[in-house]
Enzyme design. Structure first.
Site, PDB file in Angstrom:
ATOM      1  N   ARG A  90       0.827  -1.213   0.000  1.00  0.00           N
ATOM      2  CA  ARG A  90       0.000   0.000   0.000  1.00  0.00           C
ATOM      3  C   ARG A  90       0.860   1.261   0.000  1.00  0.00           C
ATOM      4  NH1 ARG A  90      -5.276  -1.826   1.606  1.00  0.00           N
ATOM      5  NH2 ARG A  90      -5.976   0.276   1.245  1.00  0.00           N
ATOM      6  N   ARG A 100      -2.948   7.198   1.278  1.00  0.00           N
ATOM      7  CA  ARG A 100      -3.329   8.415   2.007  1.00  0.00           C
ATOM      8  C   ARG A 100      -2.255   9.036   2.878  1.00  0.00           C
ATOM      9  NH1 ARG A 100      -8.521   5.539   4.146  1.00  0.00           N
ATOM     10  NH2 ARG A 100      -6.956   3.926   3.882  1.00  0.00           N
ATOM     11  N   ARG A 112      -6.535  12.240  -5.187  1.00  0.00           N
ATOM     12  CA  ARG A 112      -7.739  11.530  -4.750  1.00  0.00           C
ATOM     13  C   ARG A 112      -8.913  12.504  -4.676  1.00  0.00           C
ATOM     14  NH1 ARG A 112     -11.661   9.479  -3.402  1.00  0.00           N
ATOM     15  NH2 ARG A 112     -12.107   7.942  -1.788  1.00  0.00           N
ATOM     16  N   TYR A 117     -15.210 -10.181   1.256  1.00  0.00           N
ATOM     17  CA  TYR A 117     -15.872  -8.880   1.077  1.00  0.00           C
ATOM     18  C   TYR A 117     -17.190  -9.018   0.321  1.00  0.00           C
ATOM     19  CZ  TYR A 117     -11.655  -6.788   2.914  1.00  0.00           C
ATOM     20  OH  TYR A 117     -10.632  -6.440   3.743  1.00  0.00           O
ATOM     21  N   ASP A 152      -7.428  -2.029  -7.033  1.00  0.00           N
ATOM     22  CA  ASP A 152      -7.901  -2.622  -5.786  1.00  0.00           C
ATOM     23  C   ASP A 152      -8.350  -4.050  -6.036  1.00  0.00           C
ATOM     24  OD1 ASP A 152      -8.570  -1.575  -2.865  1.00  0.00           O
ATOM     25  OD2 ASP A 152     -10.073  -3.070  -3.418  1.00  0.00           O
TER      26      ASP A 152
END
Ligand code: CP3
Length: 351
Positions: free
Chosen positions: A25, A29, A38, A151, A75
């Site tokens: 990752r 952020r 973003r 998920y 993703d």
């Protein structure tokens, strides 16, 4: 002759250069320049499907840090989205999916539009294959079927992930169960997805099994090892030499069985194991990747310097890729990443 990139060289030949290093990752952020793009992109999915912006955020960490890999910005949940499930990412809550929990909802998923929907991702890979620096390896990836199914069935991030595990036990009793069909669909679509990433220019693949830690032995073999093995074999039918890293997070003492049966080149390790023990348990046959605790990186200071030294001591040069034990956390100060990289080079000089 063109020099081979350090990450690829390590994965293929176990040669004892400097340890290659990258961070799971690494685009994200914690970087102000990521947050800026973003903000401009609209939704997170829009960002994943905009080749120019996705290329840019993939390259951002490389402009700051001396890393050996770029990981495609995308993703693991693009696969359910491309299969026709509704997927969205809400600020603060993570992903939200319209859950798949029975025959009818699996029947609504389809591979018909998969290639077309994922085309922008292949375009991002293609662009990156021309823009990553010459010593940097381009990593493509997918989620492992168990993790993606988690998920899809839970409908997003769930605290106990009981619905998916229950579905797996039920499916063991009934081969025709919808859960088995879902897993087959994920194997087939993920194989296609990875083959197309390699075709577009990905040089290394990583398969993320974030929720391996949920599985007891029987389920681990049937729903973690077996589907990943089928994906790896499927990709290697087209690309026999492609280096593949498996990351069965929390697999602990199942890691040896995982490597033997899946035939990965590299094994991603979380911070719950020490690299020395895993190396012994797997007879030094695999390249190990990891395993700094992302919270140690977030906190920084003396503890970080010492822990980087520890990891270097525990692992074997030539078959170690320095990385975190899981993704970097959004609150991580950028200076701590610099300190981690400086400590790594110091620790190697002291070897
Ligand atoms: O830098 C990179 O590693 C490349 C891109 C990448 C992302 N997600 C971007 C992302 C990769 C390799 C992933 C993998 C991924 N996605 C995993 C496996 C690894 C892991 O962390 O366990 C999983 C489980 C997901 C699913 C997912 N995506 C969740 C649960 C969330 C929300 C929580 C979170 O970590 O933010 C995401 C969102 C996501 N994926 C973001 C990014 C940069 C943050 C979204 C934002 O910017 O708002």
């Amino acid at each position: 002759m063109k020099r081979q990139k350090p990450l690829i060289k390590t994965l293929l030949k176990h040669e004892s250069d400097q340890r290659p290093v990258w961070m799971m990752r690494q685009a994200g952020r914690y970087l102000p320049e990521y947050r800026k793009i973003r903000g401009k992109a609209g939704s997170f999915l829009d960002l994943c499907y905009s080749p120019e912006l996705a290329e840019e955020v993939t390259l951002q960490p490389l402009r700051r840090f001396d890393l050996d890999a770029a990981i495609l910005f995308a993703d693991i949940l693009l696969i359910p989205h491309a299969l026709g499930q509704s997927v969205s990412f809400r600020e603060g809550d993570g992903p939200v999916l319209d859950p798949v929990r029975d025959d009818a909802s699996v029947a609504r998923l389809s591979m018909t539009d998969l290639q077309a929907r994922l085309q922008p991702v292949f375009e991002t890979v293609d662009r990156l294959s021309n823009s990553v620096p010459s010593n940097v390896a381009l990593i493509g990836f997918c989620g492992a079927p168990w993790t993606v199914a988690t998920y899809m069935i839970e409908g997003g991030t769930s605290r106990d992930r009981k619905m998916v595990r229950r579905a797996a036990w039920e499916a063991l009793n009934a081969p025709e169960n919808w859960f088995n069909r879902l897993m087959d669909l994920l194997v087939e679509s993920s194989t296609d997805y990875l083959v197309n990433q390699v075709r577009a220019g990905a040089e290394v693949l990583q398969i993320f099994e974030t929720w391996a830690l949920d599985l007891p032995d029987v389920l681990f073999r049937k729903y973690c090892i077996d589907p990943i093995r089928r994906i790896v074999e499927g990709v290697r039918e087209t690309y026999p030499e492609i280096p593949i890293i498996g990351f069965p997070r929390g697999a602990g003492y199942f890691a040896g069985a995982f490597c033997e049966q899946v035939k990965v080149n590299g094994l991603g390790c979380d911070w719950g194991v020490d690299l020395g023990s895993v190396d012994k348990a797997t007879n030094g046959k695999y390249v190990l990747q990891g395993n700094l605790d992302p919270l140690c990186l977030l906190v920084g200071g003396r503890g970080l310097v010492d822990e980087v030294h520890n990891i270097v001591r525990m692992s074997v040069r030539g078959r170690h890729i320095f990385n975190l034990g899981h993704g970097i956390l959004p609150e991580t100060p950028v200076e701590n990443v610099e300190l981690m990289l400086r400590s790594l080079r110091m620790a190697e000089q002291e070897e």
